[in-house]
Motif scaffolding. Structure first.
Motif, PDB file in Angstrom:
ATOM      1  N   GLN A 139       0.702  -1.284   0.026  1.00  0.00           N
ATOM      2  CA  GLN A 139       0.023   0.070   0.037  1.00  0.00           C
ATOM      3  C   GLN A 139       0.841   1.268  -0.070  1.00  0.00           C
ATOM      4  N   LYS A 140       1.979   1.140   0.630  1.00  0.00           N
ATOM      5  CA  LYS A 140       2.532   2.526   1.019  1.00  0.00           C
ATOM      6  C   LYS A 140       4.341   2.538   0.841  1.00  0.00           C
ATOM      7  N   LEU A 141       4.733   1.448   1.775  1.00  0.00           N
ATOM      8  CA  LEU A 141       6.068   1.406   1.754  1.00  0.00           C
ATOM      9  C   LEU A 141       6.831   1.157   0.275  1.00  0.00           C
ATOM     10  N   MET A 142       6.559   0.601  -0.562  1.00  0.00           N
ATOM     11  CA  MET A 142       7.228   0.703  -1.981  1.00  0.00           C
ATOM     12  C   MET A 142       7.497   1.833  -2.549  1.00  0.00           C
ATOM     13  N   GLY A 143       6.334   3.039  -2.475  1.00  0.00           N
ATOM     14  CA  GLY A 143       6.603   4.087  -3.104  1.00  0.00           C
ATOM     15  C   GLY A 143       7.509   4.961  -2.352  1.00  0.00           C
ATOM     16  N   TRP A 144       7.487   4.754  -0.996  1.00  0.00           N
ATOM     17  CA  TRP A 144       8.477   5.488  -0.363  1.00  0.00           C
ATOM     18  C   TRP A 144       9.967   4.871  -0.300  1.00  0.00           C
ATOM     19  N   ILE A 145      10.346   3.749  -0.508  1.00  0.00           N
ATOM     20  CA  ILE A 145      11.360   3.317  -0.878  1.00  0.00           C
ATOM     21  C   ILE A 145      11.928   3.645  -2.287  1.00  0.00           C
ATOM     22  N   ALA A 146      11.128   3.838  -3.179  1.00  0.00           N
ATOM     23  CA  ALA A 146      11.433   4.265  -4.431  1.00  0.00           C
ATOM     24  C   ALA A 146      12.003   5.766  -4.454  1.00  0.00           C
ATOM     25  N   GLU A 147      11.318   6.517  -3.815  1.00  0.00           N
ATOM     26  CA  GLU A 147      11.552   7.876  -3.588  1.00  0.00           C
ATOM     27  C   GLU A 147      13.075   7.986  -2.798  1.00  0.00           C
ATOM     28  N   PHE A 148      13.304   7.203  -1.925  1.00  0.00           N
ATOM     29  CA  PHE A 148      14.459   7.158  -1.035  1.00  0.00           C
ATOM     30  C   PHE A 148      15.685   6.423  -1.697  1.00  0.00           C
ATOM     31  N   LEU A 149      15.686   5.673  -2.551  1.00  0.00           N
ATOM     32  CA  LEU A 149      16.661   5.175  -3.576  1.00  0.00           C
ATOM     33  C   LEU A 149      16.857   6.060  -4.635  1.00  0.00           C
ATOM     34  N   GLN A 150      15.831   6.856  -5.000  1.00  0.00           N
ATOM     35  CA  GLN A 150      16.177   8.019  -6.276  1.00  0.00           C
ATOM     36  C   GLN A 150      17.117   8.993  -5.240  1.00  0.00           C
TER      37      GLN A 150
ATOM     38  N   ARG B  62      23.787   5.380  -3.826  1.00  0.00           N
ATOM     39  CA  ARG B  62      24.731   4.252  -3.284  1.00  0.00           C
ATOM     40  C   ARG B  62      24.146   3.284  -2.271  1.00  0.00           C
ATOM     41  N   ILE B  63      22.820   3.653  -2.022  1.00  0.00           N
ATOM     42  CA  ILE B  63      22.298   2.570  -1.117  1.00  0.00           C
ATOM     43  C   ILE B  63      21.448   1.462  -1.841  1.00  0.00           C
ATOM     44  N   ARG B  64      21.404   0.281  -1.405  1.00  0.00           N
ATOM     45  CA  ARG B  64      20.453  -0.811  -2.099  1.00  0.00           C
ATOM     46  C   ARG B  64      19.659  -1.439  -0.757  1.00  0.00           C
ATOM     47  N   ILE B  65      18.433  -1.868  -1.254  1.00  0.00           N
ATOM     48  CA  ILE B  65      17.532  -2.170   0.051  1.00  0.00           C
ATOM     49  C   ILE B  65      17.021  -3.928  -0.475  1.00  0.00           C
ATOM     50  N   GLU B  66      17.238  -4.623   0.724  1.00  0.00           N
ATOM     51  CA  GLU B  66      16.596  -6.115   0.543  1.00  0.00           C
ATOM     52  C   GLU B  66      15.302  -5.904   1.351  1.00  0.00           C
ATOM     53  N   LEU B  67      14.037  -6.003   0.620  1.00  0.00           N
ATOM     54  CA  LEU B  67      13.080  -6.018   1.246  1.00  0.00           C
ATOM     55  C   LEU B  67      12.203  -7.367   1.345  1.00  0.00           C
ATOM     56  N   LYS B  68      12.166  -7.714   2.541  1.00  0.00           N
ATOM     57  CA  LYS B  68      11.157  -8.905   3.008  1.00  0.00           C
ATOM     58  C   LYS B  68       9.857  -8.581   3.353  1.00  0.00           C
TER      59      LYS B  68
END
Length: 304
Positions: A105-116, A120-126
């Motif tokens: 619902q929400k977190l994926m959009g936040w992660i996309a904004e953060f990674l942009q 130099r940061i990567r995220i493994e999301l479970k």
């Protein structure tokens, strides 16, 4: 006033168990260590250590002073680490876990904004609705809903949401809309949990709290599955308004018995420690807290 360097030296002597051990760790003469501890005791007007030929022990006042001093020194160290982390360029891989519903619902959009913003940061999301052992699985940060058990983990609340009774328009057209709280007994409901047995909803209404036995046709162990069951017309569900806000606005779900619900569903972030926090984790933590704080109360992240 006692010299902060002398206080830190005193803590090192206590942790090393001797003047010579502290002197070796700090690469300074033993006589210098002894002289500075004596100066600290003179400044305080109290004996902190009992000396013997081979070892030092704490006096009662020394023990109390060390416990308070250690906490203060740890706070200063955390402040230094935060400054250093803010000055370093965040980089590396973060391992994050979250409930399925929040991720969708929400977190994926936040992660996309953060990674942009942090190339130099990567995220493994479970994504899982099951509890995950952060330490055993090497997880840097977890999103967790509801009341959390006591633990050594650091917990920070992101937001709260009211849980309300909702159903799909298709279900309501087939079974009718409940008008009174006792009408729930005659409706199909979606149970949250591993079992269909003895489902009772405790709801707050105009006359206080009511416990209502309900008839569940399906039990689901996860917030995302619970939302999907309600959308599929399987019954009335008790869901966080923040989690289903878009479904309500689009008419895919409708609220029933508006006067009844539960306040206080919570979403928290949990992480192992504030000490030696990597710059990447500090950046992500600050980003998530800022995003959650910028939302209106009714739209903040909700509990399962």
């Amino acid at each position: 006033m006692a010299d902060l360097n002398h206080i830190a030296l005193f803590a090192k002597v206590v942790e090393a168990g001797s003047f010579s051990g502290a002197a070796r760790a700090l690469v300074m003469p033993k006589a210098t260590v002894s002289r500075k501890i004596a100066q600290l005791e003179a400044d305080l007007g109290a004996r902190l250590l009992q000396r013997t030929t081979r070892r030092v022990t704490l006096t009662a006042l020394g023990r109390a002073y060390y416990e308070d001093a250690a906490q203060g020194l740890a706070s200063i160290e955390r402040a230094k680490e935060r400054i250093a982390a803010s000055q370093a360029a965040p980089a590396g891989t973060l391992r994050v876990t979250a409930p399925v519903g929040l991720g969708a619902q929400k977190l994926m959009g936040w992660i996309a904004e953060f990674l942009q913003a942090h190339e130099r940061i990567r995220i493994e999301l479970k994504l899982t609705d099951d509890p995950v052992d952060l330490i055993g699985n090497g997880i840097d940060l977890a999103f967790r809903a509801g009341t959390l058990p006591d633990s050594s983990l650091i917990t920070r609340r992101l937001g709260t949401s009211r849980l309300a009774l909702v159903a799909s328009p298709e279900y309501l057209s087939r079974h009718g809309r409940p008008r009174r709280i006792k009408d729930l007994k005659t409706h199909d409901c979606v149970a949250f949990g591993p079992s269909l047995d003895n489902e009772v909803w405790r709801l707050e209404g105009p006359r206080g709290w009511r416990e209502v036995p309900v008839h569940a046709r399906i039990a689901v162990d996860g917030s995302y599955a619970e939302v999907q069951a309600a959308l599929a017309g399987l019954g009335i569900a008790l869901l966080p308004l923040a989690l289903i806000r878009h479904d309500l606005e689009a008419g895919r779900l409708e609220q029933v018995l508006h006067d009844y619900g539960i306040d206080g569903g919570t979403m928290n972030i949990v992480y192992p420690s504030n000490r030696h926090m990597p710059a990447a984790l500090r950046a992500f933590l600050d980003f998530v807290v800022a995003k959650a704080g910028a939302l209106p109360e009714q739209a903040r992240m909700a509990a399962e």
